[in-house]
Each structure stands twice: as C-alpha cells, then as structure tokens.
Motif scaffolding. Structure first.
Motif, PDB file in Angstrom:
ATOM      1  N   ARG A 174      -4.994 -20.809 -12.959  1.00  0.00           N
ATOM      2  CA  ARG A 174      -5.294 -19.735 -12.164  1.00  0.00           C
ATOM      3  C   ARG A 174      -4.268 -18.791 -11.514  1.00  0.00           C
ATOM      4  N   GLU A 175      -3.206 -19.400 -10.892  1.00  0.00           N
ATOM      5  CA  GLU A 175      -2.142 -18.902 -10.289  1.00  0.00           C
ATOM      6  C   GLU A 175      -1.307 -17.877 -11.069  1.00  0.00           C
ATOM      7  N   ILE A 176      -1.205 -18.142 -12.367  1.00  0.00           N
ATOM      8  CA  ILE A 176      -0.094 -17.540 -13.248  1.00  0.00           C
ATOM      9  C   ILE A 176      -0.649 -15.953 -13.483  1.00  0.00           C
ATOM     10  N   PRO A 177      -1.780 -15.888 -13.972  1.00  0.00           N
ATOM     11  CA  PRO A 177      -2.375 -14.435 -14.040  1.00  0.00           C
ATOM     12  C   PRO A 177      -2.751 -13.784 -12.791  1.00  0.00           C
ATOM     13  N   ALA A 178      -3.064 -14.865 -11.602  1.00  0.00           N
ATOM     14  CA  ALA A 178      -3.727 -14.193 -10.423  1.00  0.00           C
ATOM     15  C   ALA A 178      -2.333 -13.488  -9.717  1.00  0.00           C
ATOM     16  N   TYR A 179      -1.427 -14.027  -9.625  1.00  0.00           N
ATOM     17  CA  TYR A 179      -0.121 -13.504  -8.754  1.00  0.00           C
ATOM     18  C   TYR A 179       0.604 -12.334  -9.867  1.00  0.00           C
ATOM     19  N   PHE A 180       0.528 -12.438 -11.025  1.00  0.00           N
ATOM     20  CA  PHE A 180       0.716 -11.302 -11.809  1.00  0.00           C
ATOM     21  C   PHE A 180      -0.106 -10.178 -11.498  1.00  0.00           C
ATOM     22  N   GLY A 181      -1.281 -10.217 -11.245  1.00  0.00           N
ATOM     23  CA  GLY A 181      -2.082  -9.044 -11.007  1.00  0.00           C
ATOM     24  C   GLY A 181      -1.850  -8.702  -9.300  1.00  0.00           C
ATOM     25  N   PHE A 182      -1.763  -9.787  -8.746  1.00  0.00           N
ATOM     26  CA  PHE A 182      -1.635  -9.524  -7.085  1.00  0.00           C
ATOM     27  C   PHE A 182      -0.415  -8.685  -6.864  1.00  0.00           C
ATOM     28  N   TYR A 183       0.797  -9.005  -7.353  1.00  0.00           N
ATOM     29  CA  TYR A 183       2.191  -8.378  -6.875  1.00  0.00           C
ATOM     30  C   TYR A 183       2.340  -7.076  -7.720  1.00  0.00           C
ATOM     31  N   THR A 184       1.596  -6.803  -9.134  1.00  0.00           N
ATOM     32  CA  THR A 184       1.733  -5.716  -9.797  1.00  0.00           C
ATOM     33  C   THR A 184       1.173  -4.400  -9.196  1.00  0.00           C
ATOM     34  N   GLY A 185      -0.465  -5.356  -8.777  1.00  0.00           N
ATOM     35  CA  GLY A 185      -1.389  -4.108  -8.095  1.00  0.00           C
ATOM     36  C   GLY A 185      -0.717  -3.607  -6.861  1.00  0.00           C
ATOM     37  N   PHE A 186      -0.219  -4.421  -6.020  1.00  0.00           N
ATOM     38  CA  PHE A 186       0.552  -4.167  -4.811  1.00  0.00           C
ATOM     39  C   PHE A 186       1.600  -3.049  -4.833  1.00  0.00           C
ATOM     40  N   GLU A 187       2.435  -3.576  -5.672  1.00  0.00           N
ATOM     41  CA  GLU A 187       3.609  -2.590  -6.037  1.00  0.00           C
ATOM     42  C   GLU A 187       3.404  -1.249  -6.437  1.00  0.00           C
ATOM     43  N   LEU A 188       2.311  -1.246  -7.638  1.00  0.00           N
ATOM     44  CA  LEU A 188       1.853  -0.047  -8.079  1.00  0.00           C
ATOM     45  C   LEU A 188       1.564   1.011  -7.163  1.00  0.00           C
ATOM     46  N   VAL A 189       0.547   0.529  -6.092  1.00  0.00           N
ATOM     47  CA  VAL A 189      -0.036   1.366  -5.182  1.00  0.00           C
ATOM     48  C   VAL A 189       0.870   1.781  -3.966  1.00  0.00           C
ATOM     49  N   ARG A 190       1.543   0.714  -3.783  1.00  0.00           N
ATOM     50  CA  ARG A 190       2.752   1.071  -2.658  1.00  0.00           C
ATOM     51  C   ARG A 190       3.659   2.228  -3.135  1.00  0.00           C
ATOM     52  N   ARG A 191       4.129   2.085  -4.404  1.00  0.00           N
ATOM     53  CA  ARG A 191       4.925   3.175  -4.785  1.00  0.00           C
ATOM     54  C   ARG A 191       4.395   4.557  -4.984  1.00  0.00           C
ATOM     55  N   GLU A 192       3.148   4.472  -5.290  1.00  0.00           N
ATOM     56  CA  GLU A 192       2.568   5.685  -5.501  1.00  0.00           C
ATOM     57  C   GLU A 192       2.134   6.210  -4.307  1.00  0.00           C
ATOM     58  N   LEU A 193       1.679   5.457  -3.174  1.00  0.00           N
ATOM     59  CA  LEU A 193       1.356   6.042  -1.872  1.00  0.00           C
ATOM     60  C   LEU A 193       2.704   6.426  -1.070  1.00  0.00           C
ATOM     61  N   THR A 194       3.944   6.044  -1.454  1.00  0.00           N
ATOM     62  CA  THR A 194       5.114   6.283  -0.707  1.00  0.00           C
ATOM     63  C   THR A 194       6.133   7.139  -1.558  1.00  0.00           C
ATOM     64  N   LYS A 195       5.570   7.689  -2.597  1.00  0.00           N
ATOM     65  CA  LYS A 195       6.441   8.734  -3.614  1.00  0.00           C
ATOM     66  C   LYS A 195       6.788   9.799  -2.670  1.00  0.00           C
ATOM     67  N   GLY A 196       8.102  10.051  -2.673  1.00  0.00           N
ATOM     68  CA  GLY A 196       8.515  11.066  -1.801  1.00  0.00           C
ATOM     69  C   GLY A 196       8.650  11.019  -0.373  1.00  0.00           C
ATOM     70  N   GLN A 197       8.501   9.677   0.007  1.00  0.00           N
ATOM     71  CA  GLN A 197       8.298   9.619   1.375  1.00  0.00           C
ATOM     72  C   GLN A 197       9.784   8.680   1.932  1.00  0.00           C
ATOM     73  N   ASP A 198      10.369   9.189   2.941  1.00  0.00           N
ATOM     74  CA  ASP A 198      11.512   8.553   3.580  1.00  0.00           C
ATOM     75  C   ASP A 198      11.417   7.326   4.142  1.00  0.00           C
ATOM     76  N   GLU A 199      10.274   7.456   5.079  1.00  0.00           N
ATOM     77  CA  GLU A 199       9.921   6.286   5.732  1.00  0.00           C
ATOM     78  C   GLU A 199       9.506   4.988   5.078  1.00  0.00           C
ATOM     79  N   PRO A 200       9.547   3.825   5.686  1.00  0.00           N
ATOM     80  CA  PRO A 200       8.893   2.760   4.851  1.00  0.00           C
ATOM     81  C   PRO A 200       7.207   2.844   4.946  1.00  0.00           C
ATOM     82  N   ALA A 201       6.697   2.151   4.257  1.00  0.00           N
ATOM     83  CA  ALA A 201       5.046   2.298   3.978  1.00  0.00           C
ATOM     84  C   ALA A 201       4.599   2.102   5.387  1.00  0.00           C
ATOM     85  N   THR A 202       3.568   2.806   5.779  1.00  0.00           N
ATOM     86  CA  THR A 202       2.714   2.773   7.324  1.00  0.00           C
ATOM     87  C   THR A 202       1.862   1.563   7.098  1.00  0.00           C
TER      88      THR A 202
END
Length: 291
Positions: A174-202
């Motif tokens: 369970r954990e192998i695919p789960a945490y592949f999706g967990f961290y990939t999903g987080f990073e994908l959205v975090r990067r999109e939301l903070t694109k062009g933003q100088d400050e860290p994510a809110t």
C-alpha cells in the motif's frame, strides 16, 4: 534563496507534529472507513455507519483506537518525513536541487517502504480497537480495553513478529504507490500555487496542496488498504503472498466495488487530515530553519 539545511532531528520533530495533526483531524472518519471495510453488511453507507455508531456507542466511539495512532502516528510520520528527506538528498545531483516530480514520487515511494515498519503495527492496534462494537465482549470474542491490552494479548499468543507484524506485506504494497501519490500530488499543487511568488507557501496554499496529496495517497492505493484491514482484523495469521488471494475473495463476495468500500469517507477525511499534516510539518520546519 537557498533553504538552510536542518538536522534529521528537526525533520523527526516536525514529522511528529504533522502526524498528531493528522490523527486529531481525521480519526472519526477513519473509524467509519475501517468499519465499512470490515463489516459491509452491517451499514448502509458512511452516514448510516456514523449514526449507528453514535446512537449505540456514543459520540466518542468515533475516536476508538485513537490512543495508538496519537502516540504512534507521530513517530510514524516522523520516520516518513525524515526518510523522504534523505531519499530526496540521495536523488539530488547537487545540494538544494529542486527535483522533478518523478523523483519526488520515487523518494516518496522509498519513504513509504521505510514507514511501513512502524505504520503496520500502529494501524493493527488501531483497527483492532475500531472493530470492537459496544463496551464489552460479545459472542465469546476477546474485548480489548486499550491498545496496550491488545498488544500484550497478540504478543502472548503469536509472538512479537507474528503478533504485531501481521499485515506488514500488505502495508508495504500500500505505502509504495500511496506515498508516490502523496508527495507528487503535494509538490505539483504547491509549485503551481506558488509560481512566481517570492514568499514561501501560505498556510492556505499548504492546506490545499496537502489535501491534494492526501487524495493522491488513496487514489493510488485504496484496494491494498482494504486487504490490510481485513488481514489485520481476522482471527488467524495470513500465510504466504496473501494479498491477491484476499482481493479475489473480496471481489467474489462483493464484486469489484468491494475493493473500494469506504473510499468516500476516506477521501473526505484525507482533505483536512493531509492538509493539516503537511501544514504542521512545513511550518515546524520553517521554525527550525529560522533558528
């Protein structure tokens, strides 16, 4: 600006904060998920499960088994986030490199394997408590007064490895695919939301990205979680490579939909739980980086 390197101890402590935030926000829906997975004929969906549980056992029955994850999930998440950080460093070609999403997922999968060592026994004790109905023994079944009582019984009956290690194989799968999706999903959205933003994510951005990671966790892995719950709650220890066998049994009894029973409350739970996990972890790490 390059982030200040922090010690593995900071990773460990921050992971603990993330784990505790996960349990506090997500335990009631987790109890509903487990009961739907283990006793499909008893309830007519998630809402019926919640109302019956509260009516027959009281509101705090939704928090059954909370002691085990509240203490244990802190350590589990601490191990997870620390392992993930180490795997990311191993995959970097130079310090501070922003990894592509494929490597982010690979590091998450590796961390998931390491995480299983603690996650499996902690969740075993949680599930045993959540599967108990009422406030006493029924039908000759052993009633556990708490996770310590449960652990002592399993160790005395089956030994440490077989008693607390039940379901480890399913947990790793369970954990192998789960945490592949967990961290990939987080990073994908975090990067999109903070694109062009100088400050860290809110905080809001972290919550949204974390919630996406939580949804990704379950979409990638849910059928394996069903198998793990069934195996960890059954009376006898599983033998051999049992995951495929148990999946076939579930499909034969309930159809393919049986592999996704309880997924709705699980995904709903993951939104605040995973969002708070990542937010607590990230804010704690920032605190350590500022010291």
């Amino acid at each position: 600006m390059t982030k200040k390197e922090v010690s593995p101890i900071a990773d460990f402590v921050s992971g603990n904060f993330g784990g505790m935030a996960n349990v506090i926000t997500g335990q009631p829906l987790d109890t509903i998920k487990v009961r739907l997975q283990l006793d499909p004929g008893r309830f007519n969906g998630a809402w019926d499960c919640a109302t019956q549980t509260i009516k027959n056992e009281g509101f705090f029955a939704l928090y059954k088994g909370m002691a085990s994850p509240l203490v244990g999930i802190g350590a589990v998440n601490a191990l997870l986030f620390a392992a993930n950080s180490q795997f990311r460093k191993m995959l970097q070609t130079h310090p501070g490199e922003e990894l592509p999403l494929g490597k982010i997922g690979l590091a998450g999968a590796g961390a998931g394997i390491v995480n299983s060592i603690l996650a499996s026994p902690v969740e075993l004790l949680k599930i045993k408590m959540q599967a108990q109905y009422g406030k006493g023994a029924a039908g000759g079944q052993r009633y556990f007064t708490g996770p310590v009582d449960c652990a002592k019984f399993l160790i005395e009956r089956d030994g440490v490895v077989r008693g607390l290690g039940r379901g480890m194989y399913a947990t790793v799968l369970r954990e192998i695919p789960a945490y592949f999706g967990f961290y990939t999903g987080f990073e994908l959205v975090r990067r999109e939301l903070t694109k062009g933003q100088d400050e860290p994510a809110t905080v809001v951005q972290l919550m949204v990205a974390g919630a996406t990671g939580g949804i990704g966790y379950w979409i990638f892995s849910y059928p394996f979680d069903i198998v793990k719950s069934v195996v960890q709650n059954q009376a006898e220890n599983p033998r051999g490579l049992y995951v495929t066998k148990v999946m076939k049994q579930i499909v034969a009894r309930d159809g393919v939909k049986g592999l996704f029973r309880g997924m709705a409350p699980t995904v709903l739970r993951s939104i605040p739980a995973a969002g708070s996990t990542f937010t607590a972890y990230e804010l704690s790490m920032r605190m350590f980086q500022s010291l």
